[in-house]
Design an enzyme around this catalytic site. Structure first.
Site, PDB file in Angstrom:
ATOM      1  N   ARG A 108      53.501 -25.208  55.000  1.00  0.00           N
ATOM      2  CA  ARG A 108      53.327 -26.025  56.204  1.00  0.00           C
ATOM      3  C   ARG A 108      51.892 -25.983  56.657  1.00  0.00           C
ATOM      4  O   ARG A 108      51.288 -24.926  56.774  1.00  0.00           O
ATOM      5  CB  ARG A 108      54.178 -25.456  57.358  1.00  0.00           C
ATOM      6  N   THR A 112      49.561 -29.743  61.724  1.00  0.00           N
ATOM      7  CA  THR A 112      50.461 -30.912  61.748  1.00  0.00           C
ATOM      8  C   THR A 112      51.925 -30.498  61.547  1.00  0.00           C
ATOM      9  O   THR A 112      52.823 -31.288  61.814  1.00  0.00           O
ATOM     10  CB  THR A 112      50.091 -31.888  60.618  1.00  0.00           C
ATOM     11  N   ASP A 204      57.374 -14.897  61.065  1.00  0.00           N
ATOM     12  CA  ASP A 204      57.062 -15.594  59.807  1.00  0.00           C
ATOM     13  C   ASP A 204      57.762 -14.879  58.654  1.00  0.00           C
ATOM     14  O   ASP A 204      57.421 -13.741  58.313  1.00  0.00           O
ATOM     15  CB  ASP A 204      55.546 -15.604  59.595  1.00  0.00           C
ATOM     16  N   ASP A 207      55.560 -13.709  55.654  1.00  0.00           N
ATOM     17  CA  ASP A 207      54.734 -12.539  55.984  1.00  0.00           C
ATOM     18  C   ASP A 207      55.569 -11.264  56.045  1.00  0.00           C
ATOM     19  O   ASP A 207      55.150 -10.210  55.584  1.00  0.00           O
ATOM     20  CB  ASP A 207      54.018 -12.746  57.327  1.00  0.00           C
TER      21      ASP A 207
END
Ligand code: PRP
Ligand code: URA
Length: 213
Positions: A108, A112, A204, A207
């Site tokens: 991603r 945006t 995340d 991560d």
């Protein structure tokens, strides 16, 4: 969120228990990885109840011969969306070790929130298989929609999508864009924040799986 015929939210007490530990910011990388695999295994068992190509085989037991259904060769292809989807692959393989694996790399754009494709390698003959697309997080739904579009362009007709945590926005987007694709989510969270992160979520996933932050 609206009810969709092609969406299953597990909301199962044993899965919820594991999701609670997964969310905890103090959970270690090792435990996070193990939990993602365990939750995936529990979800896979139910997600593959229908739609798996099978064949009737004759089996000689010590007592008599019977017919018994078995999963066809090359029936299932697992497609993790890189990178975080990799954390779910073993969870499916525990149940069905001969499933082949295709990889779709999407990342991603942090501004945006649009996914960018950077890698795609799919097994030959994937269009004849049940394709199980896996990604722990279904946020805006952009990555899932792109991966499914790409697989459909390759001729895949039997696709399922499985995520650990979904946001209502993303689940609705995929359910409406791909009514023929069944979506399985262990837990439906509240909403997305302004950065496209799921709330309450788990942060995340990539991560936390790979220790990159
Ligand atoms: C995360 C996640 C999904 C995607 C979900 O990946 O693993 O692929 O975001 O968001 P969306 O529904 O809004 O598209 P990310 O792009 O952070 O890449 P990574 O797996 O390499 O960390
Ligand atoms: N991707 C993640 O890893 N976490 C989120 O909350 C949203 C997208």
């Amino acid at each position: 969120m609206k009810n969709y015929d092609n969406v299953t939210i597990f909301n199962h007490p044993l899965i919820n228990h594991k999701v609670a530990i997964l969310r905890n910011e103090k959970t270690s990388m090792k435990e996070f990885r193990e939990l993602v695999e365990e939750i995936t295994t529990l979800m896979t068992f139910e997600s593959l109840r229908e739609g798996v190509p099978t064949v009737e085989c004759e089996v000689k037991t010590p007592l008599e011969t019977c017919t018994q259904s078995m999963v066809k060769d090359n029936a299932i292809v697992i497609v993790p969306i890189l990178r975080a989807g990799l954390g779910m692959v073993n969870g499916v393989h525990v149940l069905f070790p001969s499933a082949r694996v295709g990889h779709i790399g999407l990342c991603r754009n942090e501004e945006t929130l649009e996914p960018m494709e950077y890698y795609c390698k799919l097994p030959d003959g994937i269009e004849e298989s049940l394709v199980l697309v896996i990604d722990p997080m279904l946020a805006t739904g952009g990555s899932a929609c792109d991966a499914i579009d790409l697989l459909k362009k390759r001729g895949c007709k039997n696709i399922k999508f499985m995520a650990v945590i979904g946001a209502p926005e993303g689940v609705s987007r995929v359910a409406e864009a791909h009514p023929d694709v069944h979506i399985y989510v262990s837990t439906l969270d509240r909403e997305l924040n302004e950065n496209g992160y799921i709330l309450p979520g788990l942060g995340d996933a990539g991560d936390r799986l790979f220790g990159t932050k």
